[in-house]
Design a protein around this motif. Structure first.
Motif, mmCIF file in Angstrom:
data_model
loop_
_atom_site.group_PDB
_atom_site.id
_atom_site.type_symbol
_atom_site.label_atom_id
_atom_site.label_comp_id
_atom_site.label_asym_id
_atom_site.label_seq_id
_atom_site.Cartn_x
_atom_site.Cartn_y
_atom_site.Cartn_z
ATOM 1 N N UNK A 1 0.878 -1.364 -0.248
ATOM 2 C CA UNK A 1 0.076 0.147 0.052
ATOM 3 C C UNK A 1 0.788 1.206 -0.033
ATOM 4 N N UNK A 2 2.176 0.953 -0.079
ATOM 5 C CA UNK A 2 3.026 2.255 -0.001
ATOM 6 C C UNK A 2 2.645 3.175 -1.232
ATOM 7 N N UNK A 3 2.192 2.830 -2.521
ATOM 8 C CA UNK A 3 1.832 3.702 -3.730
ATOM 9 C C UNK A 3 0.750 4.561 -3.222
ATOM 10 N N UNK A 4 -0.208 4.489 -2.362
ATOM 11 C CA UNK A 4 -1.335 5.281 -2.103
ATOM 12 C C UNK A 4 -0.970 6.188 -0.799
ATOM 13 N N UNK A 5 0.505 6.039 -0.400
ATOM 14 C CA UNK A 5 0.757 6.949 0.763
ATOM 15 C C UNK A 5 2.240 7.624 0.272
ATOM 16 N N UNK A 6 2.213 9.058 0.812
ATOM 17 C CA UNK A 6 3.525 9.492 0.565
ATOM 18 C C UNK A 6 4.368 9.046 1.845
ATOM 19 N N UNK A 7 5.729 9.409 1.898
ATOM 20 C CA UNK A 7 6.601 9.019 2.932
ATOM 21 C C UNK A 7 6.158 9.544 4.291
#
Length: 129
Positions: A92-98
């Motif tokens: 799910x890293x692609x739907x959240x920024x760092x």
């Protein structure tokens, strides 16, 4: 791929109850969640499987407890799993920024019955991508 993320996001939001779909409405071409608070993001994305209090669940699959989970002591572990996924957990890293990932990591490491030291930063997450 975006459809899979949005479907997972919609399902998790519907199941979480603690955060409404209105909290993270997707609009236009922006594929990132607009929220920034770790607890709200956790409630919208993670709690559908890991449960609201992080107790985990067993049913259609096994979703490990995050509450009292010694694997969370080192922040690199949850950062990796959020970005890349593993087994039943989708990436799910692609739907959240760092910064959002750092906020969720801090929430699960400092709340949910955990009290691990150290703060995760957006720079830590960027280095892991």
């Amino acid at each position: 791929m975006k459809r899979i993320y949005l479907a997972v996001f919609a399902a998790m939001t519907a199941l979480s109850g603690a955060a409404s779909a209105q909290d993270f409405v997707q609009s236009g071409s922006d594929a990132k969640l607009p929220g920034t608070e770790g607890k709200a993001i956790y409630n919208a994305i993670c709690s559908g499987c890991h449960m609201a209090a992080g107790e985990g669940a067993t049913g259609a699959g096994h979703y490990p407890a995050l509450a009292g989970n010694a694997n969370l002591e080192v922040p690199d572990y949850p950062i990796y799993l959020i970005i890349n996924g593993q087994k039943a957990m989708p990436p799910v890293g692609d739907v959240m920024d760092d910064a959002q990932i750092a906020a969720v990591v801090n929430y699960i490491r400092h709340d949910l019955g955990n009290n691990f030291e150290g703060e995760t930063t957006a720079e830590d997450v960027a280095a892991a991508r």
